[in-house]
Design a protein around this motif. Sequence first.
Motif, PDB file in Angstrom:
ATOM      1  N   MET A   1      79.900 -26.288 -36.547  1.00  0.00           N
ATOM      2  CA  MET A   1      81.125 -25.513 -36.367  1.00  0.00           C
ATOM      3  C   MET A   1      82.359 -26.386 -36.585  1.00  0.00           C
ATOM      4  O   MET A   1      83.341 -25.965 -37.201  1.00  0.00           O
ATOM      5  CB  MET A   1      81.142 -24.910 -34.956  1.00  0.00           C
ATOM      6  N   SER A   2      82.298 -27.616 -36.111  1.00  0.00           N
ATOM      7  CA  SER A   2      83.457 -28.509 -36.191  1.00  0.00           C
ATOM      8  C   SER A   2      83.688 -29.070 -37.594  1.00  0.00           C
ATOM      9  O   SER A   2      84.832 -29.219 -38.019  1.00  0.00           O
ATOM     10  CB  SER A   2      83.275 -29.672 -35.205  1.00  0.00           C
ATOM     11  N   TYR A   3      82.594 -29.365 -38.322  1.00  0.00           N
ATOM     12  CA  TYR A   3      82.737 -30.092 -39.581  1.00  0.00           C
ATOM     13  C   TYR A   3      82.443 -29.266 -40.833  1.00  0.00           C
ATOM     14  O   TYR A   3      82.895 -29.612 -41.926  1.00  0.00           O
ATOM     15  CB  TYR A   3      81.820 -31.323 -39.577  1.00  0.00           C
ATOM     16  N   ALA A   4      81.689 -28.158 -40.677  1.00  0.00           N
ATOM     17  CA  ALA A   4      81.349 -27.367 -41.864  1.00  0.00           C
ATOM     18  C   ALA A   4      81.791 -25.915 -41.754  1.00  0.00           C
ATOM     19  O   ALA A   4      81.844 -25.217 -42.771  1.00  0.00           O
ATOM     20  CB  ALA A   4      79.834 -27.427 -42.118  1.00  0.00           C
ATOM     21  N   GLY A   5      82.099 -25.470 -40.552  1.00  0.00           N
ATOM     22  CA  GLY A   5      82.561 -24.102 -40.380  1.00  0.00           C
ATOM     23  C   GLY A   5      81.486 -23.195 -39.796  1.00  0.00           C
ATOM     24  O   GLY A   5      80.290 -23.436 -39.934  1.00  0.00           O
TER      25      GLY A   5
ATOM     26  N   LEU B   1      76.385 -21.945 -39.846  1.00  0.00           N
ATOM     27  CA  LEU B   1      75.443 -22.010 -38.729  1.00  0.00           C
ATOM     28  C   LEU B   1      74.072 -21.402 -39.056  1.00  0.00           C
ATOM     29  O   LEU B   1      73.034 -22.014 -38.748  1.00  0.00           O
ATOM     30  CB  LEU B   1      76.047 -21.327 -37.494  1.00  0.00           C
ATOM     31  N   PRO B   2      73.997 -20.204 -39.671  1.00  0.00           N
ATOM     32  CA  PRO B   2      72.668 -19.630 -39.945  1.00  0.00           C
ATOM     33  C   PRO B   2      71.830 -20.483 -40.900  1.00  0.00           C
ATOM     34  O   PRO B   2      70.608 -20.591 -40.725  1.00  0.00           O
ATOM     35  CB  PRO B   2      72.995 -18.269 -40.573  1.00  0.00           C
TER      36      PRO B   2
ATOM     37  N   GLY C   1      69.889 -27.232 -30.406  1.00  0.00           N
ATOM     38  CA  GLY C   1      70.498 -26.207 -31.248  1.00  0.00           C
ATOM     39  C   GLY C   1      71.986 -26.055 -30.974  1.00  0.00           C
ATOM     40  O   GLY C   1      72.794 -25.932 -31.896  1.00  0.00           O
ATOM     41  N   SER C   2      72.361 -26.072 -29.688  1.00  0.00           N
ATOM     42  CA  SER C   2      73.770 -25.958 -29.312  1.00  0.00           C
ATOM     43  C   SER C   2      74.576 -27.164 -29.803  1.00  0.00           C
ATOM     44  O   SER C   2      75.698 -27.020 -30.297  1.00  0.00           O
ATOM     45  CB  SER C   2      73.909 -25.823 -27.792  1.00  0.00           C
ATOM     46  N   PHE C   3      73.991 -28.357 -29.662  1.00  0.00           N
ATOM     47  CA  PHE C   3      74.664 -29.576 -30.109  1.00  0.00           C
ATOM     48  C   PHE C   3      74.872 -29.562 -31.620  1.00  0.00           C
ATOM     49  O   PHE C   3      75.974 -29.847 -32.119  1.00  0.00           O
ATOM     50  CB  PHE C   3      73.843 -30.796 -29.695  1.00  0.00           C
ATOM     51  N   VAL C   4      73.804 -29.227 -32.348  1.00  0.00           N
ATOM     52  CA  VAL C   4      73.912 -29.158 -33.809  1.00  0.00           C
ATOM     53  C   VAL C   4      74.909 -28.075 -34.205  1.00  0.00           C
ATOM     54  O   VAL C   4      75.733 -28.270 -35.116  1.00  0.00           O
ATOM     55  CB  VAL C   4      72.525 -28.883 -34.433  1.00  0.00           C
ATOM     56  N   GLY C   5      74.849 -26.935 -33.503  1.00  0.00           N
ATOM     57  CA  GLY C   5      75.785 -25.860 -33.809  1.00  0.00           C
ATOM     58  C   GLY C   5      77.230 -26.267 -33.615  1.00  0.00           C
ATOM     59  O   GLY C   5      78.104 -25.919 -34.420  1.00  0.00           O
ATOM     60  N   ASN C   6      77.501 -27.030 -32.555  1.00  0.00           N
ATOM     61  CA  ASN C   6      78.867 -27.501 -32.308  1.00  0.00           C
ATOM     62  C   ASN C   6      79.337 -28.430 -33.426  1.00  0.00           C
ATOM     63  O   ASN C   6      80.480 -28.351 -33.887  1.00  0.00           O
ATOM     64  CB  ASN C   6      78.930 -28.221 -30.968  1.00  0.00           C
ATOM     65  N   ALA C   7      78.432 -29.306 -33.886  1.00  0.00           N
ATOM     66  CA  ALA C   7      78.780 -30.220 -34.977  1.00  0.00           C
ATOM     67  C   ALA C   7      79.038 -29.445 -36.267  1.00  0.00           C
ATOM     68  O   ALA C   7      79.994 -29.724 -36.998  1.00  0.00           O
ATOM     69  CB  ALA C   7      77.672 -31.237 -35.180  1.00  0.00           C
TER      70      ALA C   7
END
Length: 386
Positions: free
Chosen positions: A356-360, A364-365, A348-354
């Motif tokens: 956050m970086s590429y889609a904003g 995230l939700p 979840g953290s890894f996907v969230g970082n991606a």
Amino acid sequence: MSNYYKIAIALAVSTFAIGTTEFVPVGMLTDIAQDMHVSTGMIGLLVTGYAIAQAIGAPIATSFVGRIARRQLFAWFMMAFAVLNLLSAIAPTYGILLGTRALTAVVHGVFFATASVYLTKLAPVDKKGEAASWLFGGLTVATVFGVPFGTYLGEAVGWRATFAVVGLLGVFGWLGVITQVPKTAAPLVTDNQLAGIITVIRHPKISLTLLMATLGFGSSFVLYTYIRPYLQQVTGVSTAGVVGVLALYGAFVTVGNVIGGRLANRQALGVIAGILVAQIVVQLLQLLLLPRPGWYLVGIALLGLVAFMGNASLQSRIIMTTTELAPAHTDVASALNVSALNFGIAGGSFVGNAVMSYAGLQMLPLVGAVIGGVAVLVVALLRRIN
């Protein structure tokens, strides 16, 4: 008060310390990043890396401690926990900090896995399901008091002081163990516990439950890991305000854990499915609630309410199912469930970082809800097998 409840409280004190050290970096990401001169995304590895180390190391380490008396095991591991957190407090480089966090994670995983099985065996017949909720209760109370206080202390004195205080909490956990957990003989172990990892995951009922745990728990951490930058950059909450928001989140996590513990006594797959659906709905509501002043507090409360609600049911289901299918390997199976939850945190953290970086941050939700939907599909498959 019966001995069972005294032991449960003592172990919950230990998991309070454990929960604080696991999640407190979420509230200090920016501060640690600035001090260590690395990016916020890299510091996010203190959460992700912790989860990965626990997920991989805990089952392996647990397979080697089966012959140690439980009181002795719990005491050793809580003292190691205290020392490792003090080492984190004085870590001179990011690499060393990441290393001490990884070792702490393995200690965490073994303690939680073995304590879950130990407490479940001690519990009255009608309380077996909620036994794990005592340990998760320690984690959830940590999100109410430990994480917000750690965040505040990090802001006021520095993040190193927070890790030092967590080390002191570990000493209190050690004291609880040696004063309340009775001396008993070491468990009688005859089977190869390391090979037991394969034995356990070969059962579809167990392996699918582990996958369900990973996806369901991971869906929450897509957003939660980066809740501070979301609140500050999107919602406009001040640094001081974030501490209060984390306390609100933690309060509702505690309420959700109590509800989840009661539901776990039913030992029903439908309960887990219902909780997963509730998590999806709550994640989707965040698209409307979190960006809005005032309304974001409602969103945070709902997030906290459902975040840990299913954990006791998952842990209990793994222990009870393994007791039926592979009774010699309940400790290892419990550790695998801890691993599954932590793979969820890491993923979840890894996907969230991606995202956050590429889609904003605002996406995230939505991504978390999609992952939760996949978890519901796994439940449907598990029902067909049953």
